[in-house]
Design a protein around this motif. Structure first.
Motif, PDB file in Angstrom:
ATOM      1  N   ALA A 109      33.631  26.195  49.139  1.00 20.45           N
ATOM      2  CA  ALA A 109      34.180  27.384  48.262  1.00 20.45           C
ATOM      3  C   ALA A 109      32.709  28.130  47.618  1.00 20.45           C
ATOM      4  CB  ALA A 109      35.005  26.684  47.303  1.00 20.45           C
ATOM      5  N   GLU A 110      31.816  27.158  47.344  1.00 22.26           N
ATOM      6  CA  GLU A 110      30.683  28.014  47.054  1.00 22.26           C
ATOM      7  C   GLU A 110      30.022  29.052  48.258  1.00 22.26           C
ATOM      8  OE1 GLU A 110      29.252  28.112  44.060  1.00 22.26           O
ATOM      9  OE2 GLU A 110      31.034  27.272  43.616  1.00 22.26           O
ATOM     10  N   ASP A 111      30.031  28.653  49.417  1.00 15.94           N
ATOM     11  CA  ASP A 111      29.782  29.412  50.395  1.00 15.94           C
ATOM     12  C   ASP A 111      30.583  30.798  50.724  1.00 15.94           C
ATOM     13  OD1 ASP A 111      28.093  30.154  52.705  1.00 15.94           O
ATOM     14  OD2 ASP A 111      29.856  29.674  54.071  1.00 15.94           O
ATOM     15  N   TRP A 112      31.818  30.663  50.385  1.00 18.63           N
ATOM     16  CA  TRP A 112      32.744  31.597  50.387  1.00 18.63           C
ATOM     17  C   TRP A 112      32.432  32.807  49.150  1.00 18.63           C
ATOM     18  CZ3 TRP A 112      36.356  32.015  46.506  1.00 18.63           C
ATOM     19  CH2 TRP A 112      37.412  32.718  46.567  1.00 18.63           C
ATOM     20  N   TYR A 113      32.377  32.032  48.228  1.00 23.18           N
ATOM     21  CA  TYR A 113      31.909  32.844  46.840  1.00 23.18           C
ATOM     22  C   TYR A 113      30.774  33.581  47.095  1.00 23.18           C
ATOM     23  CZ  TYR A 113      31.631  33.679  41.892  1.00 23.18           C
ATOM     24  OH  TYR A 113      31.416  34.434  40.675  1.00 23.18           O
ATOM     25  N   ALA A 114      29.737  33.051  47.445  1.00 22.29           N
ATOM     26  CA  ALA A 114      28.444  33.776  47.627  1.00 22.29           C
ATOM     27  C   ALA A 114      28.506  34.861  48.393  1.00 22.29           C
ATOM     28  CB  ALA A 114      27.257  32.533  48.061  1.00 22.29           C
ATOM     29  N   GLY A 115      29.392  34.893  49.344  1.00 21.35           N
ATOM     30  CA  GLY A 115      29.556  35.692  50.564  1.00 21.35           C
ATOM     31  C   GLY A 115      30.227  36.985  50.138  1.00 21.35           C
ATOM     32  N   LEU A 116      30.938  36.911  48.880  1.00 23.07           N
ATOM     33  CA  LEU A 116      32.048  38.057  48.441  1.00 23.07           C
ATOM     34  C   LEU A 116      31.663  38.321  47.155  1.00 23.07           C
ATOM     35  CD1 LEU A 116      35.392  36.627  49.889  1.00 23.07           C
ATOM     36  CD2 LEU A 116      34.080  38.348  50.839  1.00 23.07           C
ATOM     37  N   LYS A 117      30.843  37.800  46.285  1.00 23.71           N
ATOM     38  CA  LYS A 117      30.701  38.187  45.000  1.00 23.71           C
ATOM     39  C   LYS A 117      30.131  39.365  44.625  1.00 23.71           C
ATOM     40  CE  LYS A 117      26.514  35.443  43.867  1.00 23.71           C
ATOM     41  NZ  LYS A 117      25.977  34.562  42.996  1.00 23.71           N
ATOM     42  N   GLU A 118      29.292  39.911  45.719  1.00 19.79           N
ATOM     43  CA  GLU A 118      28.707  41.209  45.506  1.00 19.79           C
ATOM     44  C   GLU A 118      29.473  42.292  45.839  1.00 19.79           C
ATOM     45  OE1 GLU A 118      25.072  41.365  47.738  1.00 19.79           O
ATOM     46  OE2 GLU A 118      24.131  39.376  46.765  1.00 19.79           O
ATOM     47  N   ASP A 119      30.718  42.099  46.340  1.00 21.71           N
ATOM     48  CA  ASP A 119      31.541  43.104  46.471  1.00 21.71           C
ATOM     49  C   ASP A 119      32.626  43.299  45.603  1.00 21.71           C
ATOM     50  OD1 ASP A 119      30.214  43.702  48.937  1.00 21.71           O
ATOM     51  OD2 ASP A 119      31.515  42.402  50.248  1.00 21.71           O
ATOM     52  N   TRP A 120      32.687  42.193  44.874  1.00 18.96           N
ATOM     53  CA  TRP A 120      33.531  42.082  43.802  1.00 18.96           C
ATOM     54  C   TRP A 120      33.163  42.961  42.373  1.00 18.96           C
ATOM     55  CZ3 TRP A 120      34.513  36.063  44.321  1.00 18.96           C
ATOM     56  CH2 TRP A 120      35.461  35.863  45.382  1.00 18.96           C
ATOM     57  N   SER A 121      34.010  43.230  41.738  1.00 22.55           N
ATOM     58  CA  SER A 121      33.636  43.631  40.349  1.00 22.55           C
ATOM     59  C   SER A 121      33.100  42.540  39.468  1.00 22.55           C
ATOM     60  CB  SER A 121      34.901  44.447  39.471  1.00 22.55           C
ATOM     61  OG  SER A 121      35.825  43.357  39.395  1.00 22.55           O
ATOM     62  N   GLU A 122      32.506  42.848  38.557  1.00 25.17           N
ATOM     63  CA  GLU A 122      31.827  41.617  37.763  1.00 25.17           C
ATOM     64  C   GLU A 122      32.788  40.860  36.922  1.00 25.17           C
ATOM     65  OE1 GLU A 122      28.541  41.089  33.975  1.00 25.17           O
ATOM     66  OE2 GLU A 122      28.820  43.011  34.854  1.00 25.17           O
ATOM     67  N   SER A 123      34.012  41.601  36.524  1.00 27.05           N
ATOM     68  CA  SER A 123      35.168  40.495  35.806  1.00 27.05           C
ATOM     69  C   SER A 123      35.755  39.857  36.885  1.00 27.05           C
ATOM     70  CB  SER A 123      35.945  41.556  35.093  1.00 27.05           C
ATOM     71  OG  SER A 123      36.644  42.536  36.145  1.00 27.05           O
ATOM     72  N   THR A 173      45.892  32.187  46.039  1.00 25.87           N
ATOM     73  CA  THR A 173      45.008  33.091  46.937  1.00 25.87           C
ATOM     74  C   THR A 173      43.594  32.813  47.312  1.00 25.87           C
ATOM     75  OG1 THR A 173      46.103  35.253  45.975  1.00 25.87           O
ATOM     76  CG2 THR A 173      43.911  35.570  46.887  1.00 25.87           C
ATOM     77  N   ILE A 174      42.980  31.851  46.198  1.00 24.82           N
ATOM     78  CA  ILE A 174      41.742  31.466  46.527  1.00 24.82           C
ATOM     79  C   ILE A 174      41.806  30.506  47.646  1.00 24.82           C
ATOM     80  CG2 ILE A 174      40.115  29.629  45.475  1.00 24.82           C
ATOM     81  CD1 ILE A 174      40.104  31.344  42.913  1.00 24.82           C
ATOM     82  N   PHE A 175      43.016  29.408  47.425  1.00 22.92           N
ATOM     83  CA  PHE A 175      43.093  28.415  48.521  1.00 22.92           C
ATOM     84  C   PHE A 175      43.384  29.015  49.862  1.00 22.92           C
ATOM     85  CE2 PHE A 175      45.291  25.260  45.441  1.00 22.92           C
ATOM     86  CZ  PHE A 175      43.970  24.661  45.277  1.00 22.92           C
ATOM     87  N   HIS A 176      44.133  30.090  49.990  1.00 19.37           N
ATOM     88  CA  HIS A 176      44.155  30.885  51.156  1.00 19.37           C
ATOM     89  C   HIS A 176      42.933  31.360  51.840  1.00 19.37           C
ATOM     90  CE1 HIS A 176      48.452  31.112  51.932  1.00 19.37           C
ATOM     91  NE2 HIS A 176      48.808  31.587  50.659  1.00 19.37           N
ATOM     92  N   GLN A 177      42.087  31.771  50.863  1.00 17.21           N
ATOM     93  CA  GLN A 177      40.948  32.358  51.407  1.00 17.21           C
ATOM     94  C   GLN A 177      39.596  31.306  51.902  1.00 17.21           C
ATOM     95  OE1 GLN A 177      39.707  35.621  48.816  1.00 17.21           O
ATOM     96  NE2 GLN A 177      41.463  36.780  49.079  1.00 17.21           N
ATOM     97  N   VAL A 178      39.706  30.353  50.959  1.00 11.87           N
ATOM     98  CA  VAL A 178      38.793  29.353  51.169  1.00 11.87           C
ATOM     99  C   VAL A 178      38.892  28.264  52.378  1.00 11.87           C
ATOM    100  CG1 VAL A 178      37.707  27.198  50.266  1.00 11.87           C
ATOM    101  CG2 VAL A 178      38.047  29.309  48.770  1.00 11.87           C
ATOM    102  N   PHE A 179      40.158  28.089  52.619  1.00 12.13           N
ATOM    103  CA  PHE A 179      40.474  27.381  53.763  1.00 12.13           C
ATOM    104  C   PHE A 179      40.417  28.095  54.949  1.00 12.13           C
ATOM    105  CE2 PHE A 179      42.154  24.710  50.466  1.00 12.13           C
ATOM    106  CZ  PHE A 179      42.007  23.117  50.979  1.00 12.13           C
ATOM    107  N   ARG A 180      40.709  29.637  55.146  1.00 19.14           N
ATOM    108  CA  ARG A 180      40.597  30.583  56.097  1.00 19.14           C
ATOM    109  C   ARG A 180      39.135  30.474  56.232  1.00 19.14           C
ATOM    110  NH1 ARG A 180      43.080  36.082  55.487  1.00 19.14           N
ATOM    111  NH2 ARG A 180      41.320  36.323  53.958  1.00 19.14           N
TER     112      ARG A 180
END
Length: 411
Positions: A109-123, A173-180
């Motif tokens: 999940a941390e690897d998934w988060y690190a790869g996407l957080k820059e594309d997300w809004s800060e909030s 939604t997080i589960f869907h994306q992390v497991f994918r």
């Protein structure tokens, strides 16, 4: 005769004081305690394997007691008698532990988060961080992701939804994306998060904002042509109403999935909400847009790469942000709203059979025999529908007098 070694005692070990140079206190059968100048007392085993002198570490005293060190020595000797190198066994165990640590839900999940957080809004990034840290990690963070089953994930969703239905759906939604992500990176073969239907109550229904009247659609299409932001985003804006796929499917489109000669986009099942592979026929207008952007992004993986890196796809907020910049409000149109727009207008303006539209929307309809639809079902009819739809939108954009398409025998 070999010199007899007096076995160590705890008293002798505790009494050993550091010297200027490291020294050994032998216990026999290759086991010794290495005393370092800094005061460390480290267990070591000297042994031979395949004609080579080797050294095995057992840890530090007193964490590893004298009794424990002797037990580990005896275990190592037993392996040597079996023709196995205990040093290699230790390395294999360490590698297994490291692999297990990298395959926990939290690590992935941390690897998934690190790869996407820059594309997300800060909030949004802050919210996802909080949901992970407070709602998910305390329950399954340290578990190997391959050990998690659907029933456990559903229990988490129900617990969260009991206090906040909206948060429950966010975590779903997080589960869907992390497991994918785990399946994409080879960490997981079986995805337990593919179907949560009925796990928690649906959110309060809110229609996806979308214009469905020709007079409202026409100026929006012309605005897309005049968009002055990123060319990649402009191409996504122009394709969205033509293809009316889900926003996530569009932004994750890969060149390897697109066959320009056959005029088809093949979306693999793991990218689809229902887990089924899907075919999107490409009209001549869609092909033209794709051929234009291929000059810019065709050398990379994604048709619509991130502005920050070609190794990631476009941000999930890119299309909606562009719509807002052009002055379209949330209650007028969203990236997901193109689906509702197409569903309504193709039925009402082009008189296409509802079944063809539902299949193209990748809704999980059922065939008469009770099986889920085949991805090639009515492909000829859907190809004609997609071309007629693109032609119709071109007419709207040009401001020509709109004539309703009559129902066709082939459709």
């Amino acid at each position: 005769m070999p010199k007899r070694i007096q076995p160590l005692t705890d008293m002798k070990i505790r009494a050993a004081k550091p010297k200027d140079k490291e020294f050994k206190l032998s216990d026999g059968l290759g086991l010794h305690l290495l005393v370092t100048p800094s005061g460390g007392k480290l267990w070591r085993l000297q042994y031979r394997f395949a004609g080579k002198q080797k050294l095995l570490s057992f840890g530090a005293y007193p964490t590893v007691s004298l009794t424990d060190a002797r037990k580990r020595r005896d275990d190592a000797k037993e392996l040597l008698e079996q023709g196995t190198d205990p040093g290699e066994v230790k390395k294999a165990k360490a590698a297994a532990v490291a692999a297990a640590a990298s395959n926990t839900f939290k690590a992935i999940a941390e690897d998934w988060y690190a790869g996407l957080k820059e594309d997300w809004s800060e909030s949004h990034a802050v919210h996802v961080r909080r949901w992970l840290d407070q709602r998910i990690y305390p329950v399954i963070g340290d578990r190997p992701i391959s050990s998690l089953e659907t029933v456990e994930l559903v229990q988490i969703l129900k617990a969260v939804a009991s206090s906040s239905l909206e948060t429950g759906h966010r975590i779903k939604t997080i589960f869907h994306q992390v497991f994918r992500h785990a399946t994409f990176t080879g960490k997981l073969k079986h995805n337990p998060a593919t179907d949560f239907k009925g796990a928690i109550k649906p959110k309060n229904p809110k229609g996806m904002a979308a214009p469905v009247e020709p007079k409202d659609v026409a100026p929006m299409l012309r605005a897309f042509e005049g968009f002055r932001g990123s060319y990649v985003v402009q191409c996504a804006l122009k394709l969205a109403p033509l293809l009316f796929c889900r926003p996530g499917e569009l932004r994750q489109m890969e060149w390897a999935e697109v066959d320009l000669d056959a005029a088809i986009w093949s979306i693999p099942g793991e990218k689809m909400k229902m887990g089924l592979p899907h075919l999107v026929p490409l009209s001549t207008q869609a092909l033209s847009i794709l051929k234009d952007i291929r000059v810019l992004t065709g050398h990379g993986q994604y048709v619509f790469p991130s502005a920050r890196s070609f190794t990631r796809c476009m941000s999930e907020n890119a299309v909606n942000a562009a719509l807002r910049r052009m002055g379209f409000e949330k209650d007028e149109i969203t990236g997901h709203g193109f689906r509702a727009m197409a569903r309504t207008m193709i039925r009402e303006q082009l008189h296409v059979e509802a079944e063809f539209i539902e299949i193209q929307l990748a809704h999980k309809t059922k065939a008469p025999n009770g099986t889920a639809y085949d991805r090639v079902a009515f492909l000829k009819e859907r190809r004609q529908m997609m071309q007629n739809w693109s032609d119709y939108l071109d007419q709207l954009k040009a401001g020509a007098k709109i004539v309703r398409f009559e129902a066709r025998a082939t459709m």
